[in-house]
Design a protein around this motif. Sequence first.
Motif, PDB file in Angstrom:
ATOM      1  N   UNK A 211      12.299  11.797   5.958  1.00  0.00           N
ATOM      2  CA  UNK A 211      11.738  13.147   6.034  1.00  0.00           C
ATOM      3  C   UNK A 211      10.397  13.205   5.314  1.00  0.00           C
ATOM      4  N   UNK A 212      10.271  12.483   4.209  1.00  0.00           N
ATOM      5  CA  UNK A 212       8.991  12.443   3.502  1.00  0.00           C
ATOM      6  C   UNK A 212       7.884  11.892   4.379  1.00  0.00           C
ATOM      7  N   UNK A 213       8.179  10.832   5.124  1.00  0.00           N
ATOM      8  CA  UNK A 213       7.161  10.287   6.034  1.00  0.00           C
ATOM      9  C   UNK A 213       6.826  11.263   7.158  1.00  0.00           C
ATOM     10  N   UNK A 280       2.721   4.751   1.367  1.00  0.00           N
ATOM     11  CA  UNK A 280       1.873   5.554   2.259  1.00  0.00           C
ATOM     12  C   UNK A 280       1.352   6.794   1.542  1.00  0.00           C
ATOM     13  N   UNK A 281       2.219   7.437   0.758  1.00  0.00           N
ATOM     14  CA  UNK A 281       1.787   8.595  -0.022  1.00  0.00           C
ATOM     15  C   UNK A 281       0.729   8.186  -1.041  1.00  0.00           C
ATOM     16  N   UNK A 282       0.922   7.033  -1.669  1.00  0.00           N
ATOM     17  CA  UNK A 282      -0.041   6.526  -2.648  1.00  0.00           C
ATOM     18  C   UNK A 282      -1.424   6.381  -2.023  1.00  0.00           C
ATOM     19  N   UNK A 283      -1.470   5.855  -0.823  1.00  0.00           N
ATOM     20  CA  UNK A 283      -2.753   5.676  -0.130  1.00  0.00           C
ATOM     21  C   UNK A 283      -3.386   7.025   0.190  1.00  0.00           C
ATOM     22  N   UNK A 284      -2.594   7.966   0.689  1.00  0.00           N
ATOM     23  CA  UNK A 284      -3.119   9.295   1.019  1.00  0.00           C
ATOM     24  C   UNK A 284      -3.675   9.986  -0.226  1.00  0.00           C
ATOM     25  N   UNK A 292       3.384   8.010  -8.634  1.00  0.00           N
ATOM     26  CA  UNK A 292       3.605   7.472  -7.291  1.00  0.00           C
ATOM     27  C   UNK A 292       3.139   6.024  -7.222  1.00  0.00           C
ATOM     28  N   UNK A 293       1.959   5.751  -7.755  1.00  0.00           N
ATOM     29  CA  UNK A 293       1.391   4.411  -7.689  1.00  0.00           C
ATOM     30  C   UNK A 293       2.264   3.407  -8.431  1.00  0.00           C
ATOM     31  N   UNK A 294       2.684   3.738  -9.624  1.00  0.00           N
ATOM     32  CA  UNK A 294       3.481   2.805 -10.413  1.00  0.00           C
ATOM     33  C   UNK A 294       4.869   2.594  -9.811  1.00  0.00           C
ATOM     34  N   UNK A 295       5.444   3.645  -9.225  1.00  0.00           N
ATOM     35  CA  UNK A 295       6.764   3.504  -8.603  1.00  0.00           C
ATOM     36  C   UNK A 295       6.695   2.564  -7.403  1.00  0.00           C
ATOM     37  N   UNK A 296       5.657   2.698  -6.592  1.00  0.00           N
ATOM     38  CA  UNK A 296       5.516   1.826  -5.426  1.00  0.00           C
ATOM     39  C   UNK A 296       5.335   0.371  -5.851  1.00  0.00           C
ATOM     40  N   UNK A 373      -1.285  -4.477   3.935  1.00  0.00           N
ATOM     41  CA  UNK A 373      -2.299  -3.632   4.569  1.00  0.00           C
ATOM     42  C   UNK A 373      -2.851  -2.585   3.599  1.00  0.00           C
ATOM     43  N   UNK A 374      -1.970  -2.008   2.790  1.00  0.00           N
ATOM     44  CA  UNK A 374      -2.374  -0.889   1.929  1.00  0.00           C
ATOM     45  C   UNK A 374      -3.062  -1.369   0.659  1.00  0.00           C
ATOM     46  N   UNK A 375      -2.512  -2.396   0.007  1.00  0.00           N
ATOM     47  CA  UNK A 375      -3.003  -2.809  -1.311  1.00  0.00           C
ATOM     48  C   UNK A 375      -3.885  -4.058  -1.277  1.00  0.00           C
TER      49      UNK A 375
END
Length: 591
Positions: A211-213, A280-284, A292-296, A373-375
């Motif tokens: 749902x978050x995505x 994905x949220x971190x990137x946005x 968010x960043x540290x959790x990912x 892709x993201x990091x």
Amino acid sequence: MHPWILALAMALAAAGFAAERPPRDGEGPARRGLRDSEQAGRISPEAAAKRDSGTPREGDKPGLSRPRDGERPREGVRDTGRPREGEKPRTAGTKDSDRLEGARSKESGKIQPERIERGGDLPPGTPGKVVPTSVKRTYNPFRPPSAPLDKPVAKEEAKAALLKAVQFFHKHVAHNGGYLWEYSGDLSLHEAEGFVDDGRVWVQPPGTPTIGEAFLDAYEATGDKSCLDAAMDAAGVLIKGQFHTGGWDYFVATEPGDQKPRRTNLDDDTTQAGLRFLMRLDKILGFQNKEVHEAALLGLDNLVKMQYPNGAWHVFIQKLTPYTIEEFPILQATYPTTWPRSPKGYGERPRLTYFINDNLMTNVIKTMLDAWDIYKDERYLAAAKKGGDFLLLAQMPEPQPAWAQGYDVKMQPVWGRAFEPPAISGAESQAVLESLLMLYRRTGDRKYIETVPKAIAYLRKSLRPDGTLARFYELQTNKPLYFTRKYELTYSDADMPTHYGFIWESRLDDIEAEYKKLAAADPATLAAMKEPPTPDLDKLAAVIVRTMDERGAWLEKGALRFHRIEPESGLIRCWTFADNVKALCEFLKRN
């Protein structure tokens, strides 16, 4: 986007109101039963056998077993809107939850699913027909379209419907920012993988990360901050429930005193889905939100740390002690000389070490590729490719060049749960082939697809007469294997339990077509290849907008699987919400 959407629109227009679509990369297919020693409250194979035979053990509490995605509702759960035998008509103004009171045990005060299923004290019915398990999902709207489907949907109308749906889920369905799987239309009943305590929210898809995505899809399509706020609330409950090992178990306990799980769980895309959402949220957020960043990164880095030397992962992570090559040597898969017909038949039962079951490897590899892709961290790419190398090692030699569900440290197929023998798996082998194609598409390394043709040829020769695949094929003989309701291994499919998918739809045509397309493509163009646009998207948007109710909910027909009732107010399914949001977002971007 996949062609399921066109099927949805056309089927609704024709009056069947049903459609299906295959999962996207990283989505798990059908749900599963339990591994040995999993959470209390779920039925064991032995108890399931007793229940299915209609002779419960003295003193037993009724158990729960979960139907597989793609199965029809179980016995007693009919496809019609008529009351079941023994059911009293519901009076106006009552809630779906009131229907459970007749199924409450006088002794324990707890709900007894079998009493719901049978309608009070009626004797058990005969088992329902088992249909092949499918990775496709069905959307069966509760109400007809509110306007003709051939009337075009304006962009602003679609946007308003999308935001209304997000608001409804965020304001009325969420609990502490999190979500379950399914709800009655009046929200008086809810469930995930079984009955769920009120203080728990689900991580395992299609729960909170799914749902978050969807909220992130809506935010990217509309730019409306309310969608990002909803996603942040979903992320908040996940971050609070994250373990020091970097992941989650099936649920997060949000109420004081509730028993909290303790392990990172890679089964059923649980931890992987949570990480993909946070990434994905971190990137946005531009990598600026510290929590968010540290959790990912915590989750990703521990997945890298806990990868076996051969590239596999274990299903659970409880300690952060890396595996050594001395203890876990890198070996090619081989056949065991002998194997027992029951997991209790081992003199000393070998440990199930390396898991392919339930798309575990597919989902971790997908997560690692997305992280790369993201990091832009090469460690994540290396982990994904190493996972692919394990899949190549795990392919069995002739005469069955496909894959088992799980292997011991010797890289030989071994028993899993009491209904998962050491065997070639028709279901997991298809998922592995899709994983190898994904790896080639994302990395351009041709070694990942060199073995695909012989696996497809073997699986085609193994198809059942009806064109489906057995979940299990006996080692060396290639005879399809099934289980009776008493969990006895058999060659007959006449008396199978219904909680597990022993027969699966074949996806071999699609897999072979994708292989041929990729093999013929210029390797330099692989990374840019995208899914084809959804055909007839305008008609699909009309279907989605015009089957929404006044609250912003997409109601469906059907039964709550664990409550085993058909809510008179309809069903609200999290998968449907996520799918419909994604389709409306595509419509907005194309118009």
